[in-house]
Design an enzyme around this catalytic site. Sequence first.
Site, PDB file in Angstrom:
ATOM      1  N   GLU A   1      -0.454  13.845  -7.712  1.00  0.00           N
ATOM      2  CA  GLU A   1      -0.101  14.099  -9.115  1.00  0.00           C
ATOM      3  C   GLU A   1      -1.370  14.647  -9.763  1.00  0.00           C
ATOM      4  O   GLU A   1      -2.385  13.958  -9.840  1.00  0.00           O
ATOM      5  CB  GLU A   1       0.357  12.808  -9.805  1.00  0.00           C
ATOM      6  CG  GLU A   1       0.607  12.959 -11.299  1.00  0.00           C
ATOM      7  CD  GLU A   1       1.540  14.129 -11.636  1.00  0.00           C
ATOM      8  OE1 GLU A   1       2.710  14.073 -11.272  1.00  0.00           O
ATOM      9  OE2 GLU A   1       1.066  15.113 -12.266  1.00  0.00           O
TER      10      GLU A   1
ATOM     11  N   GLU B   1      15.691  12.486 -10.878  1.00  0.00           N
ATOM     12  CA  GLU B   1      14.898  11.564 -11.709  1.00  0.00           C
ATOM     13  C   GLU B   1      15.471  11.431 -13.121  1.00  0.00           C
ATOM     14  O   GLU B   1      15.400  10.362 -13.716  1.00  0.00           O
ATOM     15  CB  GLU B   1      13.434  11.992 -11.755  1.00  0.00           C
ATOM     16  CG  GLU B   1      13.202  13.358 -12.375  1.00  0.00           C
ATOM     17  CD  GLU B   1      11.727  13.790 -12.318  1.00  0.00           C
ATOM     18  OE1 GLU B   1      10.985  13.279 -11.483  1.00  0.00           O
ATOM     19  OE2 GLU B   1      11.356  14.655 -13.128  1.00  0.00           O
TER      20      GLU B   1
END
Length: 710
Positions: free
Chosen positions: A411, A504
Amino acid sequence: MKRIPLLILILVPVLAIAQQLQSPNGSFELQFRLDDGIPTYQLNLNEETIVAKSKLGFDLKDMQSLRSGFILKEEGTRSFDETWEPVWGETKTIKNKYNELLVQLEQPTTKRVLNIRFRLFDDGLGFRYEFPEQPNLTHFVIKEEQTEFAMTGDHKTFWIPGDYDTQEYDYTTSKLSEVSSLMQKAVTPNASQTPFSKTGVQTALMMKTDSGTFINIHEAALIAYSCMHLDVNEKNFTLTSHLTPDAVGNKGYMQAPRNTPWRTVIASKNAGDILLSNITLNLNEPTDYQDVSWIRPVKYIGVWWEMITGKSSWAYTDIPSVKLGKTNFSDTKPNGKHAANSQHVKEYIDFAAKHGFDQVLVEGWNEGWEDWFGKSKDYVFDFIAPYPDFDVVELRDYAKSKNVKLMMHHETSGSIRNYERHMDKAYQFMVDNNYNSVKSGYVGDIIPRGEYHYGQWAINHYLYALKKAADYKIMVNAHEAVRPTGLSRTYPNLIGNESARGTEYEAFGGSNPDHTTILPFTRLIGGPMDYTPGIFEPDVSKYNPQNNSWVNTTIARQLALYVTLYSPLQMAADLPETYNKHLDAFQFIKDVALDWEASLVLEAEPGDFVTYARKEKGSNNWFIGRTNDEEPRTSKIAFDFLDDDKKYIATIYSDAKDAHYKKNPKAYDIKKYRVSSSSKLSQYCAPGGGYAISILEVTDSSQLKGLKRL
Ligand code: NOJ
Ligand code: CA
């Protein structure tokens, strides 16, 4: 890579005003015309106008525009025909056959040259601008690309807003004339992302005319340029390119010689032709990777959904390191919700090994999450520092002993410079610890400030990261990066992208039940999506009582997505504990192939339903997937694609009669039949439902005993 090119190139000076080009089978016709010095084009399909006369050109910064005052210097045509084999794909071979027209334009007042190259395929058009090397145009800045796509009517359109920073919207279905009023209502999926620009719509843009023709506009080979959005003129239905700006509003920094990406228009009376078109891939260059043996499809599970639902956390501690006064957590207590701990990861590895998965993604393994969520500083991750409860070496060896690989997670928190600074070390760390694939992510505003996710600067970064990964034989699945434009032909280690609203969002409030009937016509035109299907527990509060989101699907539909949302990288996104309750349905996820010999569209209507059949590469097995919108529907298919002289068992995973995506999502039936090329199926699909079928070849006839014929 096998290629059989056939090339004829003729360049001749011309006097004629209009140039015409036909596609190889004659169905498409392109007209290029200099209209009083303004370059224009028109596209017809079998006498129907798909793109009415539309202008081409550029506004440049501090320079005379490249929109008018042109003369035609030369034109040339050529034909091309090759068949190539992708490293992975929806089909084993791809035909790349087109007729090409190259027009060389000169602006006598500036002595500048602009070339436009058109390629006409039997399924549509690609064209790009080329700035050849020339004395009067070296470095220049694009103020705006002014490419028009004049639609002939108020088409039905499937669109998301032209945001420069996120693609994670639900689609709106409306007339072109309604886009701007409905745009005001489009909800920004991530309110922290600013500024939000409501200037147009994103591509791939899917449309349907009143006469039933399907039209799709996108771009191919987006390299060293800004991503294109389309401004919609709701009065005359003309779409105009709108490039993503940088911090000061410039749209592209250029140095000739340079080409733009291709602009593509795919059109057909048949919705399935749009889905099966290879224009986007064909307009990218062949790969020059010498060795591609390290690039393989990946089926994976992950320490992931438990964080997305809020059951667990990425961060080891909730206290930012600045407050702790240290960046090393060895003597800090974990928050009790940190999922990426060695013990828990081993449980996932065991589950993966037991069920034949290739990889286990682990998010939240490295230091920085506490700072990022605490928003204490821009620089957070170094991509090599694990939290104290994640033992890199122990897990490396454990995974190896179970014949499973771990998937790395980077990330970047949108901090691109930080990522680039650490990239070599981060990739080397992966190689040292037996990782061969990375899921990268670009959540939040791009740092440095002022750059956007889809601007030229970030586009350059995504490709830099991909090429660098190839140096280390690493496959990349980038989330929040720009939507794909077929680059995987040239860089086949790009095995996935998110770049759209994925599963998600079902845990952040839910997505429209028709979402997965639109994605194949929009986002997936550019390349595969890491949609992360496989949710078997639609009630998110079962994992986190504070989260009452609901996954808008039936279980049977979740299985279908492995076939309808093509990707060589497929996740089983739910938790092992949940799969253990439905091992009969889970069998489909275990069986389904990732790489295909052939793909067929059996039924399709964007926004309503999609049914695909695909043949596994290197076997005689077929898989079928059908995804439905919120209406109950009956799908009718024939199995005539099967080999006449082979025997098969079909296992049908369908919605039960009383299934419903809201009221009864877990009701499914599993039935086995003996099938042949004369079999037919009429299958009920529940609201928000669908079905999946595995058709496995049987060589031992005794296995067919007792099975009904379909
Ligand atoms: C957004 C990605 O889409 C998601 O998959 C990931 O878990 C989070 N970012 C955290 O990196
Ligand atoms: Ca995302």
